[in-house]
Write a protein that holds these residues in place. Structure first.
Motif, mmCIF file in Angstrom:
data_model
loop_
_atom_site.group_PDB
_atom_site.id
_atom_site.type_symbol
_atom_site.label_atom_id
_atom_site.label_comp_id
_atom_site.label_asym_id
_atom_site.label_seq_id
_atom_site.Cartn_x
_atom_site.Cartn_y
_atom_site.Cartn_z
ATOM 1 N N VAL A 1 -10.290 5.093 2.170
ATOM 2 C CA VAL A 1 -10.121 3.790 1.512
ATOM 3 C C VAL A 1 -9.706 2.773 2.568
ATOM 4 C CG1 VAL A 1 -8.943 2.474 -0.287
ATOM 5 C CG2 VAL A 1 -9.431 4.919 -0.647
ATOM 6 N N THR B 1 -7.440 -1.494 -5.685
ATOM 7 C CA THR B 1 -6.950 -0.739 -4.519
ATOM 8 C C THR B 1 -6.179 0.495 -4.972
ATOM 9 O OG1 THR B 1 -6.823 -2.775 -3.229
ATOM 10 C CG2 THR B 1 -5.558 -0.900 -2.409
ATOM 11 N N VAL C 1 -8.460 -0.917 3.269
ATOM 12 C CA VAL C 1 -7.778 -1.974 2.513
ATOM 13 C C VAL C 1 -7.671 -3.215 3.398
ATOM 14 C CG1 VAL C 1 -5.723 -2.603 1.221
ATOM 15 C CG2 VAL C 1 -6.435 -0.201 1.299
ATOM 16 N N THR D 1 -11.406 -2.168 -0.299
ATOM 17 C CA THR D 1 -10.732 -3.001 -1.293
ATOM 18 C C THR D 1 -9.928 -4.076 -0.553
ATOM 19 O OG1 THR D 1 -8.747 -1.645 -1.339
ATOM 20 C CG2 THR D 1 -10.520 -1.002 -2.834
ATOM 21 N N SER D 2 -9.232 -4.907 -1.322
ATOM 22 C CA SER D 2 -8.484 -6.005 -0.711
ATOM 23 C C SER D 2 -7.194 -6.245 -1.479
ATOM 24 C CB SER D 2 -9.362 -7.266 -0.724
ATOM 25 O OG SER D 2 -8.620 -8.383 -0.309
ATOM 26 N N LEU D 3 -6.210 -6.838 -0.789
ATOM 27 C CA LEU D 3 -4.918 -7.126 -1.431
ATOM 28 C C LEU D 3 -4.795 -8.607 -1.793
ATOM 29 C CD1 LEU D 3 -2.482 -5.086 0.875
ATOM 30 C CD2 LEU D 3 -3.649 -4.326 -1.206
ATOM 31 N N VAL E 1 0.834 -1.211 0.000
ATOM 32 C CA VAL E 1 0.000 0.000 0.000
ATOM 33 C C VAL E 1 0.870 1.262 0.000
ATOM 34 C CG1 VAL E 1 -1.853 1.249 1.185
ATOM 35 C CG2 VAL E 1 -1.897 -1.250 1.071
ATOM 36 N N ASN F 1 -7.800 -7.202 -7.465
ATOM 37 C CA ASN F 1 -8.104 -6.345 -6.318
ATOM 38 C C ASN F 1 -6.949 -5.410 -5.962
ATOM 39 O OD1 ASN F 1 -10.780 -7.010 -5.953
ATOM 40 N ND2 ASN F 1 -10.301 -8.808 -4.692
#
Ligand SMILES: Cc1ncc(C[n+]2csc(CCOP(=O)(O)OP(=O)(O)O)c2C)c(N)n1
Ligand code: SF4
Length: 251
Positions: free
Chosen positions: A207, A187, A209, A176-178, A27, A183
């Motif tokens: 946001v 992100t 995450v 969102t997701s990692l 991120v 995704n």
């Protein structure tokens, strides 16, 4: 030789100290790329939280402030109001934002402060050894809930994005997701959109995450992604929770 990969200008060359498979470094890079692409580096002030990402200021080639646990949205309020031309990013973990700093984040969102919050939800306190966070899932074992989080004793996970989306002022809120490439792309897009909206003076952007913490989940990085998909993502659905033009803005 052709260069195919390099660090964004908004990051320096220091290697990240994060564990293998951690979400923080990923991120950090996305934020830096977005700042470069939007041309915002010179005006940015990044607020580091208390938590594993306390040293974010050690990596970002921006102005930096390190706030006490949970207090980053209050610090961000002061920074942005004192210098409305700056780009302010409050970078916070879930212990920091959803536990110690519950009051700060709710009131900053309710006031529609014109800055961006990047909220790293890894369902646990990482830095201090894997204690239960407000975001810990029911049944999830942590060092303070070794038999799994019991909702009769410790309540249920807090869904911060949904909670903030019920307020009138926020401009944009997305989770969102990692967990996979699609995704990761979403992100990055969400982070860039949030920063762009802030730059246009449109108001509070947030946001969330979903990120792995393999070390404190007690699994390897691959198993951490599996757990995110099987257990964490059903509890925390992805998507845009608020995207309202004309939201109230304080600047
Ligand atoms: C006021 C205050 N309370 C508690 C702490 C101890 N503390 C430091 S980091 C942390 C939790 C960090 O977890 P999180 O915000 O989820 O970030 P992560 O380490 O997982 O990235 C806590 C409770 C502190 N430093 N200050
Ligand atoms: S303990 Fe967890 S959040 Fe902290 S650096 Fe390691 S993987 Fe990342």
């Amino acid at each position: 030789m052709q260069k195919v990969f390099e660090r964004p200008k908004s990051l320096n060359d220091r290697p990240f100290h994060y564990c293998p498979g951690c979400g923080h470094g990923i991120v950090h890079r996305m934020i830096a790329e977005a700042l470069d692409e939007l041309g915002l580096q010179e005006r940015t002030v990044l607020i580091s939280p208390v938590g594993c990402s306390v040293f974010a200021y050690w990596y970002f080639e921006t102005d930096n402030v390190q706030a006490a646990h949970g207090r980053a949205p209050a610090v961000g309020t002061g920074l942005k109001r004192a210098n409305p031309d700056s780009i302010v990013i409050s970078y916070q973990g879930d212990g920091d934002l959803a536990s110690s700093g519950t009051a700060e984040i709710i009131h900053a969102a309710a006031r529609g402060e014109n800055f961006t919050v990047i909220f790293i939800n890894n369902a646990i306190y990482g830095m201090t050894g894997g204690q239960m966070a407000p975001t810990t899932l029911v049944g999830q074992a942590t060092s303070t809930s070794p038999y799994g989080r019991d909702p009769k004793f410790a309540g249920h996970p807090i869904h911060v994005s949904e909670m903030l989306a019920s307020l009138k002022a926020p401009r944009y809120i997305e989770r969102t997701s990692l967990n996979n490439v699609a995704n990761l792309t979403r992100t990055k897009r969400a982070i860039k959109k949030a920063l762009d909206l802030q730059n246009k003076g449109e108001g509070f952007t947030f946001v969330e995450v979903l990120a792995p913490c393999p070390t404190n989940w007690g699994v390897d990085p691959g198993e951490a992604i599996d757990w995110m998909e099987s257990t964490m993502m059903p509890e925390y659905p992805l998507g845009v929770f608020r995207d309202v033009k004309g939201a109230e803005v304080k600047s």
